[in-house]
Design a protein around this motif. Structure first.
Motif, short mmCIF file in Angstrom:
data_model
loop_
_atom_site.label_atom_id
_atom_site.label_comp_id
_atom_site.label_asym_id
_atom_site.label_seq_id
_atom_site.Cartn_x
_atom_site.Cartn_y
_atom_site.Cartn_z
N ILE A 39 0.84 -1.20 0.00
CA ILE A 39 0.00 0.00 0.00
C ILE A 39 0.87 1.25 0.00
O ILE A 39 0.59 2.22 -0.72
CB ILE A 39 -0.97 -0.02 1.20
CG1 ILE A 39 -2.03 -1.11 0.99
CG2 ILE A 39 -1.63 1.34 1.39
CD1 ILE A 39 -2.91 -1.36 2.20
N ALA A 40 1.95 1.25 0.77
CA ALA A 40 2.86 2.40 0.81
C ALA A 40 3.50 2.64 -0.56
O ALA A 40 3.61 3.79 -1.01
CB ALA A 40 3.93 2.19 1.87
N VAL A 41 3.91 1.58 -1.25
CA VAL A 41 4.52 1.72 -2.58
C VAL A 41 3.50 2.26 -3.58
O VAL A 41 3.81 3.14 -4.38
CB VAL A 41 5.11 0.37 -3.05
CG1 VAL A 41 5.46 0.40 -4.53
CG2 VAL A 41 6.33 0.01 -2.22
N VAL A 42 2.28 1.78 -3.54
CA VAL A 42 1.24 2.26 -4.46
C VAL A 42 0.94 3.73 -4.20
O VAL A 42 0.84 4.54 -5.14
CB VAL A 42 -0.05 1.40 -4.34
CG1 VAL A 42 -1.22 2.05 -5.05
CG2 VAL A 42 0.20 0.01 -4.89
N LEU A 43 0.81 4.13 -2.94
CA LEU A 43 0.55 5.54 -2.62
C LEU A 43 1.71 6.43 -3.05
O LEU A 43 1.50 7.54 -3.57
CB LEU A 43 0.28 5.70 -1.13
CG LEU A 43 -1.06 5.13 -0.64
CD1 LEU A 43 -1.17 5.26 0.88
CD2 LEU A 43 -2.22 5.80 -1.33
N ALA A 44 2.94 5.97 -2.86
CA ALA A 44 4.10 6.75 -3.31
C ALA A 44 4.09 6.89 -4.83
O ALA A 44 4.39 7.97 -5.37
CB ALA A 44 5.39 6.09 -2.84
N GLY A 45 3.75 5.84 -5.54
CA GLY A 45 3.67 5.90 -7.00
C GLY A 45 2.60 6.87 -7.48
O GLY A 45 2.82 7.64 -8.43
N ILE A 46 1.46 6.89 -6.82
CA ILE A 46 0.40 7.84 -7.18
C ILE A 46 0.87 9.26 -6.92
O ILE A 46 0.62 10.16 -7.73
CB ILE A 46 -0.89 7.51 -6.40
CG1 ILE A 46 -1.50 6.19 -6.92
CG2 ILE A 46 -1.90 8.64 -6.51
CD1 ILE A 46 -2.65 5.67 -6.10
N GLY A 47 1.56 9.48 -5.81
CA GLY A 47 2.08 10.81 -5.50
C GLY A 47 3.08 11.29 -6.54
O GLY A 47 3.04 12.43 -7.00
N VAL A 48 4.00 10.43 -6.94
CA VAL A 48 4.99 10.79 -7.96
C VAL A 48 4.31 11.06 -9.30
O VAL A 48 4.66 12.02 -10.00
CB VAL A 48 6.06 9.68 -8.08
CG1 VAL A 48 6.92 9.87 -9.32
CG2 VAL A 48 6.91 9.62 -6.83
#
Length: 152
Positions: A39-48
């Protein structure tokens, strides 16, 4: 009972192999950490992706030089096209001239008045401090300074 069957009434050792190598975590604990990390990786990807689109996505206004003409040793005519999302709003563009060594030798801010077309062709004259070899559009913005007046 012996200590080899995994059941012991003895307290945990303070040293030795059992103290150095902790007991493995349960499969549910590993799964929970995997889900949290995913979930943290997906949220970071959406932010980038959001930041990239905001900074490098389709701009509200852009200018592109389509040609230039060296009129004299101190004057360059620059032809360019301005594309804007909202044609009802005025736009300011910076047009510049550069010398053979790449130095900027002339600059002019130009007002593109509001209109009804998204794409507008313009021609501006830039006076230079020395001989220029190219005229180009440095950039355009929707933030029009109050001192800018239409070209005459």
């Amino acid at each position: 009972m012996s200590s080899s069957d995994g059941v012991s009434d003895q307290p945990k050792p303070q040293s030795g192999p059992r103290a150095t190598y902790p007991v493995e975590r349960s499969p549910s604990s590993r799964r929970r950490w995997f889900i949290v990390a995913s979930i943290a990786v997906v949220l970071a990807g959406i932010g980038v992706a959001y930041l990239g689109f905001r900074n490098y996505g389709d701009p509200d206004v852009s200018g592109e030089a389509t040609g230039h003409e060296i009129l004299a040793a101190d004057t360059v005519a620059v032809q360019y096209t301005v594309n804007r999302k909202s044609p009802g709003n005025p736009v300011a563009c910076v047009v510049r001239a550069r010398a053979q060594d790449g130095a900027e030798v002339g600059r002019r801010e130009v007002l593109v008045p509001a209109g009804d077309q998204q794409q507008v062709g313009m021609r501006s004259y830039v006076h230079t401090s020395r001989r220029a070899v190219i005229g180009e559009v440095f950039g355009c913005t929707t933030d029009v300074p109050p001192y800018l007046k239409p070209e005459e």
